[in-house]
Scaffold this motif. Structure first.
Motif, PDB file in Angstrom:
ATOM      1  N   SER A  10       0.842  -1.192   0.000  1.00 21.47           N
ATOM      2  CA  SER A  10       0.000   0.000   0.000  1.00 21.47           C
ATOM      3  C   SER A  10       0.878   1.243   0.000  1.00 21.47           C
ATOM      4  O   SER A  10       1.802   1.352   0.817  1.00 21.47           O
ATOM      5  CB  SER A  10      -0.898   0.005   1.238  1.00 21.47           C
ATOM      6  OG  SER A  10      -1.790  -1.084   1.231  1.00 21.47           O
ATOM      7  N   VAL A  11       0.575   2.165  -0.910  1.00 19.94           N
ATOM      8  CA  VAL A  11       1.321   3.415  -0.999  1.00 19.94           C
ATOM      9  C   VAL A  11       0.350   4.551  -1.249  1.00 19.94           C
ATOM     10  O   VAL A  11      -0.783   4.331  -1.693  1.00 19.94           O
ATOM     11  CB  VAL A  11       2.387   3.397  -2.108  1.00 19.94           C
ATOM     12  CG1 VAL A  11       3.450   2.368  -1.831  1.00 19.94           C
ATOM     13  CG2 VAL A  11       1.737   3.145  -3.464  1.00 19.94           C
ATOM     14  N   SER A  16       6.062   4.972  -5.070  1.00 20.68           N
ATOM     15  CA  SER A  16       6.688   3.981  -5.950  1.00 20.68           C
ATOM     16  C   SER A  16       6.677   2.608  -5.304  1.00 20.68           C
ATOM     17  O   SER A  16       6.700   2.482  -4.075  1.00 20.68           O
ATOM     18  CB  SER A  16       8.138   4.365  -6.253  1.00 20.68           C
ATOM     19  OG  SER A  16       8.214   5.601  -6.929  1.00 20.68           O
ATOM     20  N   LEU A  17       6.643   1.604  -6.140  1.00 18.57           N
ATOM     21  CA  LEU A  17       6.798   0.211  -5.724  1.00 18.57           C
ATOM     22  C   LEU A  17       7.565  -0.529  -6.804  1.00 18.57           C
ATOM     23  O   LEU A  17       7.522  -0.151  -7.979  1.00 18.57           O
ATOM     24  CB  LEU A  17       5.441  -0.467  -5.521  1.00 18.57           C
ATOM     25  CG  LEU A  17       4.636  -0.130  -4.265  1.00 18.57           C
ATOM     26  CD1 LEU A  17       3.254  -0.783  -4.356  1.00 18.57           C
ATOM     27  CD2 LEU A  17       5.351  -0.599  -3.016  1.00 18.57           C
ATOM     28  N   PRO A  86      -4.223   6.247  -7.878  1.00 20.30           N
ATOM     29  CA  PRO A  86      -5.254   5.358  -7.317  1.00 20.30           C
ATOM     30  C   PRO A  86      -5.794   4.365  -8.352  1.00 20.30           C
ATOM     31  O   PRO A  86      -6.123   3.227  -7.993  1.00 20.30           O
ATOM     32  CB  PRO A  86      -6.343   6.333  -6.863  1.00 20.30           C
ATOM     33  CG  PRO A  86      -5.590   7.574  -6.514  1.00 20.30           C
ATOM     34  CD  PRO A  86      -4.489   7.657  -7.541  1.00 20.30           C
ATOM     35  N   GLU A  87      -5.836   4.757  -9.605  1.00 17.28           N
ATOM     36  CA  GLU A  87      -6.345   3.844 -10.632  1.00 17.28           C
ATOM     37  C   GLU A  87      -5.370   2.711 -10.959  1.00 17.28           C
ATOM     38  O   GLU A  87      -5.703   1.814 -11.734  1.00 17.28           O
ATOM     39  CB  GLU A  87      -6.701   4.611 -11.919  1.00 17.28           C
ATOM     40  CG  GLU A  87      -5.626   5.542 -12.426  1.00 17.28           C
ATOM     41  CD  GLU A  87      -5.821   6.979 -11.974  1.00 17.28           C
ATOM     42  OE1 GLU A  87      -6.159   7.196 -10.774  1.00 17.28           O
ATOM     43  OE2 GLU A  87      -5.629   7.884 -12.808  1.00 17.28           O
ATOM     44  N   VAL A 110      -1.526  -4.432  -5.143  1.00 13.05           N
ATOM     45  CA  VAL A 110      -1.025  -3.055  -5.063  1.00 13.05           C
ATOM     46  C   VAL A 110      -2.211  -2.147  -4.775  1.00 13.05           C
ATOM     47  O   VAL A 110      -3.193  -2.152  -5.522  1.00 13.05           O
ATOM     48  CB  VAL A 110      -0.325  -2.640  -6.364  1.00 13.05           C
ATOM     49  CG1 VAL A 110       0.015  -1.150  -6.334  1.00 13.05           C
ATOM     50  CG2 VAL A 110       0.930  -3.471  -6.589  1.00 13.05           C
ATOM     51  N   THR A 111      -2.112  -1.381  -3.716  1.00 19.44           N
ATOM     52  CA  THR A 111      -3.174  -0.447  -3.344  1.00 19.44           C
ATOM     53  C   THR A 111      -2.589   0.958  -3.262  1.00 19.44           C
ATOM     54  O   THR A 111      -1.625   1.191  -2.536  1.00 19.44           O
ATOM     55  CB  THR A 111      -3.797  -0.825  -1.987  1.00 19.44           C
ATOM     56  OG1 THR A 111      -4.285  -2.172  -2.041  1.00 19.44           O
ATOM     57  CG2 THR A 111      -4.948   0.111  -1.646  1.00 19.44           C
TER      58      THR A 111
END
Length: 114
Positions: A10-11, A16-17, A86-87, A110-111
């Motif tokens: 969650s970010v 970034s992830l 968010p999308e 991924v959130t």
């Protein structure tokens, strides 16, 4: 062939992830490695593929923000995701094509919050 994906989380928007996926098992040669994603209530969509020769392509929605790469020695594929929105929230799946068969990983969530 087994695929193990990791790196989801969650970010906040703009964060970034980096997703990783490693393939193991009876692997002779991986043709295409790719990341797909599936948002709630939506169909699975192709995010980015990378060929054995490292040719890449990207969905319009992620161009300029995501980068796919692969390490053939490790049978691994990565997805660097920057400027997350968010999308972009979805379950992300790695997939590989070996000869004529496609194999999928278990997915990593991924959130992205606004």
């Amino acid at each position: 062939v087994q695929l193990q994906a990791s790196g989801g989380g969650s970010v906040q928007s703009g964060g970034s992830l980096r997703l990783s996926c490693a393939a193991s098992g009876s692997i002779f040669s991986i043709n295409v490695m790719a990341w797909h994603r599936q948002a709630p209530g939506s169909q699975r969509e192709l995010v980015a593929p990378v060929t054995g020769g490292s040719t890449t392509n990207y969905a319009d929605s992620v161009k300029g923000r995501f980068t796919i790469s692969r390490d053939n020695a490790k049978n691994a594929v990565y997805l660097q995701m920057n400027s997350l929105k968010p999308e972009d929230t979805a379950v992300y799946y790695c997939g590989v094509v070996i000869r004529t068969a496609t194999y999928w990983g278990q997915g990593t969530l991924v959130t992205v919050s606004s």
